[in-house]
Design an enzyme around this catalytic site. Sequence first.
Site, PDB file in Angstrom:
ATOM      1  N   SER A 181       4.043 -22.028 -62.692  1.00 29.74           N
ATOM      2  CA  SER A 181       4.049 -23.346 -61.846  1.00 29.74           C
ATOM      3  C   SER A 181       3.539 -24.269 -62.631  1.00 29.74           C
ATOM      4  CB  SER A 181       4.525 -22.641 -60.375  1.00 29.74           C
ATOM      5  OG  SER A 181       2.197 -22.063 -60.056  1.00 29.74           O
ATOM      6  N   HIS A 209       8.720 -19.624 -58.615  1.00 28.98           N
ATOM      7  CA  HIS A 209       9.389 -20.912 -59.227  1.00 28.98           C
ATOM      8  C   HIS A 209      11.235 -19.692 -60.263  1.00 28.98           C
ATOM      9  CE1 HIS A 209       6.288 -23.064 -58.038  1.00 28.98           C
ATOM     10  NE2 HIS A 209       5.268 -22.669 -58.039  1.00 28.98           N
ATOM     11  N   LYS A 240      10.507 -23.275 -51.882  1.00 29.44           N
ATOM     12  CA  LYS A 240      11.202 -23.916 -52.587  1.00 29.44           C
ATOM     13  C   LYS A 240      13.096 -24.447 -52.868  1.00 29.44           C
ATOM     14  CE  LYS A 240       6.850 -22.354 -54.484  1.00 29.44           C
ATOM     15  NZ  LYS A 240       5.723 -23.577 -53.996  1.00 29.44           N
TER      16      LYS A 240
HETATM   17  N1  PLP Z   1       3.218 -17.895 -55.870  1.00 29.84           N
HETATM   18  C1  PLP Z   1       3.105 -19.481 -56.267  1.00 29.84           C
HETATM   19  C2  PLP Z   1       3.914 -18.948 -57.601  1.00 29.84           C
HETATM   20  C3  PLP Z   1       4.053 -20.270 -55.878  1.00 29.84           C
HETATM   21  O1  PLP Z   1       3.981 -21.717 -56.516  1.00 29.84           O
HETATM   22  C4  PLP Z   1       3.457 -20.489 -54.362  1.00 29.84           C
HETATM   23  C5  PLP Z   1       3.668 -21.940 -54.232  1.00 29.84           C
HETATM   24  O2  PLP Z   1       3.125 -22.287 -54.390  1.00 29.84           O
HETATM   25  C6  PLP Z   1       3.487 -19.500 -53.521  1.00 29.84           C
HETATM   26  C7  PLP Z   1       3.159 -18.362 -54.211  1.00 29.84           C
HETATM   27  C8  PLP Z   1       2.903 -19.321 -51.672  1.00 29.84           C
HETATM   28  O3  PLP Z   1       4.270 -20.134 -51.553  1.00 29.84           O
HETATM   29  P1  PLP Z   1       4.527 -20.155 -49.458  1.00 29.84           P
HETATM   30  O4  PLP Z   1       4.745 -21.852 -50.241  1.00 29.84           O
HETATM   31  O5  PLP Z   1       5.839 -19.755 -49.338  1.00 29.84           O
HETATM   32  O6  PLP Z   1       3.052 -19.684 -48.963  1.00 29.84           O
END
Ligand code: PLP
Length: 394
Positions: A181, A209, A240
């Site tokens: 990300s 992502h 997302k």
């Molecule tokens: N994993 C990744 C790669 C993320 O970018 C995010 C969120 O920023 C998460 C996990 C966590 O997701 P959630 O917002 O559903 O807790």
Amino acid sequence: QLRRRLESELEEIRGAGTWKSERVIASRQGPHLHLAGGGAGIINFCANNYLGLSSHPEVIRAAVEALEKFGAGLSSVRFICGTQSIHKDLEEKIACFHQREDAILYASCFDANAGIFEALLTPEDAVLSDELNHASIIDGIRLCKANKYRYKHMDMQDLEAKLKEAQKHRLRLVATDGAFSMDGDIAPLREICQLAQKYDALVFIDECHATGFLGPNGRGTDELLGVMDKVTIINSTLGKALGGAAGGYTTGPKPLIDLLRQRSRPYLFSNSLPPAVVGCASKALDLLMESNAIAQSMAAKTQRFRSKMTAAGFTISGKDHPICPVMLGDARLASVMAEDMLNRGIYVIGFSYPVVPKGKARIRVQISAVHSDEDIDRCVEAFTQVGRKHGALP
Ligand code: PLP
């Protein structure tokens, strides 16, 4: 004493130029925002709203219908009295979307990542994790008692060396973000799966992502790279591209999902997803399974932004991903430029340490299917002016 200590810590953060503040939005999430306190018609380039479904009329309608029919919430965890038919339907839909055997819902992907490693791995096992994996994977791994190996970012030689070292353990799990990300780069899953096969390891990917838009049908990184049958476990988010409300999940082999329902702590000890949130995600998946047109329109817009910014003289990290980090290096420069972009009606955010490594500050731009070509061109134009003004461009 505590107050003094906290104030001095906060002062340090301000002094380092890494202070994060919240901008308040007074409208729905979307490509054009209204900010509280006056800013209207702001073009938004910092949401993970990759497909523009967060404010899609059908997604909103589905949420309202679920709210009316199934109520505000369950006041319960899933296994006590918190499972409705819509939770089971959504789990089935997620498994079908990813072509996996089963799925389990969580309140967030952060929770899904917190729950999986501890439930699956014991001190006899090993987990091998990319050094730039998301914080929630790192935290999830911290919670488990398996032997921990950290390999250099997307470095297959290092992963192979670590896999050799880990042969002494009962089970090996390679854990990686599908798309990273902060950098917009995509894990070399073909190579990872080959190594996993060679050293008898399982592969886990976090697809936050990627789900909904990477690959010909938006199934994710595993589809993009042709390894859907080689990746064992997928964790992803509903917060997302898939409507953007909230929620996460694990999908994979049925016995694994059954085990998570018995052992995974964020599942066992946290409230069920609210019906409206389930309704949003379920509708988003229906829209994606009907057509891949939305996902494809985003790819063309990403290409437009990346090529125009590169031509203007900026360095954009990653490749072919709607996360387009404009690399600047200096934390203060990233923060000042982001502020100046907002003065020109473009909402972007500077990222600096500890979110990214020291000296690698950047402004992360995220493209959405609902940006118009004019939105993208206005963003490039503003970057060019602001970059010249602050010395990021000659
Ligand atoms: N994993 C990744 C790669 C993320 O970018 C995010 C969120 O920023 C998460 C996990 C966590 O997701 P959630 O917002 O559903 O807790």
